[in-house]
Write an enzyme that holds these catalytic residues in place. Structure first.
Site, PDB file in Angstrom:
ATOM      1  N   HIS A 155       0.837  -1.205   0.000  1.00 21.48           N
ATOM      2  CA  HIS A 155       0.000   0.000   0.000  1.00 21.48           C
ATOM      3  C   HIS A 155       0.870   1.253   0.000  1.00 21.48           C
ATOM      4  O   HIS A 155       2.088   1.172   0.207  1.00 21.48           O
ATOM      5  CB  HIS A 155      -0.928   0.027   1.221  1.00 21.48           C
ATOM      6  CG  HIS A 155      -2.120  -0.858   1.096  1.00 21.48           C
ATOM      7  ND1 HIS A 155      -2.079  -2.197   1.429  1.00 21.48           N
ATOM      8  CD2 HIS A 155      -3.382  -0.627   0.661  1.00 21.48           C
ATOM      9  CE1 HIS A 155      -3.275  -2.741   1.212  1.00 21.48           C
ATOM     10  NE2 HIS A 155      -4.082  -1.811   0.747  1.00 21.48           N
ATOM     11  N   LYS A 159      -0.558   4.777   4.589  1.00 26.65           N
ATOM     12  CA  LYS A 159      -1.420   3.826   5.306  1.00 26.65           C
ATOM     13  C   LYS A 159      -0.878   3.604   6.705  1.00 26.65           C
ATOM     14  O   LYS A 159       0.323   3.380   6.897  1.00 26.65           O
ATOM     15  CB  LYS A 159      -1.513   2.502   4.544  1.00 26.65           C
ATOM     16  CG  LYS A 159      -2.539   1.547   5.146  1.00 26.65           C
ATOM     17  CD  LYS A 159      -2.868   0.405   4.202  1.00 26.65           C
ATOM     18  CE  LYS A 159      -3.872  -0.568   4.793  1.00 26.65           C
ATOM     19  NZ  LYS A 159      -5.158   0.101   5.129  1.00 26.65           N
TER      20      LYS A 159
END
Length: 267
Positions: A155, A159
């Protein structure tokens, strides 16, 4: 269906507004919230988004925002989402939750809210990922412990939780397929001299960097062969479309805890 967007200034909040505007009807933006003290509080949503006025003012009071709405869509933080779920339950409104990173205690509190409200919570709102969980469970059930299971996810740098909610969904699906408790077999971090891999464990690895939207792979590694099942997200609007589908699905449903498998009818 009239919905409130929680955390409207955030990445997913803005995309949800755009997706509602492009939906062509069936769902209407009736409210928007932000955390107390945010610069947008009291401002017209259209203006702060750089467009024309739209008669929706940003508020920090979820109960006020939900007064003229049917449901709230929430991709914020666990603490904020729990507060919003309690407000929704008090008013008998539905809540669609894409937030991840909940503690066991927070999940238990959400379960209490589900006694009074329709709650749809999923680590991932996409059709593809939810289909992938079903495939992972089937493959895990077909293979014995001679195949090691590893879940690898990547990600963007912003995040804040790891492993991702989607990775945990996939790990839970693999554990379900094998008939074991994920909490007893999960290996969520390796560093240093760890020793040999414990048979039957389900491993997790997390990558963070750049603007990666979401990559997930489940690896079944056996002697002499490897099976890979994966999903790559290239557009965050797919999560928004899934959340809107979930919000529409809540209409007429009895109070309870649901997920995207229920919404998509994949059972």
């Amino acid at each position: 269906m009239k919905v409130v967007i929680a955390g409207v200034s955030g990445r997913m909040g803005r995309i949800l507004v755009e997706t509602i505007d492009a939906s062509g009807g069936g769902i209407e933006l009736a409210g928007a919230t932000e955390r107390a003290g945010h610069d947008w509080i009291g401002q017209d949503l259209g203006v702060v988004l750089g467009g024309a006025k739209r008669a929706v003012k940003v508020t920090d009071d979820m109960a006020v925002a939900l007064g003229g709405a049917d449901a709230v869509i929430d991709f914020t933080t666990p603490e904020a989402t729990l507060s919003h779920a309690r407000a929704a339950a008090d008013l008998g409104r539905a809540i669609v939750i894409g937030t991840t990173g909940f503690s066991d205690e927070e999940l238990a509190a959400l379960g209490e809210c589900a006694d009074r409200a329709v709650i749809v919570r999923a680590g991932n709102m996409s059709l593809g990922v939810n289909l992938l969980t079903r495939l992972v469970a089937k493959v895990a059930a077909a293979l014995d412990e001679s195949f090691d299971i590893e879940v690898v996810e990547a990600h963007h740098r912003h995040k804040i939780d790891a492993p991702s909610g989607t990775a945990l969904m996939l790990g839970a699906a693999a554990a379900q397929g094998r008939g074991v408790d994920l909490g007893e077999v999960a290996d969520r971090g390796r560093d240093g001299i760890t020793g040999a891999r414990r048979p039957g464990d389900i491993g997790f690895a997390s990558i963070r960097g750049g603007s990666i939207i979401g990559d997930h792979d489940v690896i079944f590694a056996g002697e002499g062969e490897t099976i890979r099942l994966g999903h790559t997200a290239t557009d965050r609007s797919l999560f928004a479309r899934g959340a809107l589908k979930a919000a529409l699905w809540t209409e007429g449903q009895p109070p309870g805890a649901y997920d995207m498998i229920d919404v998509l009818g994949l059972d």
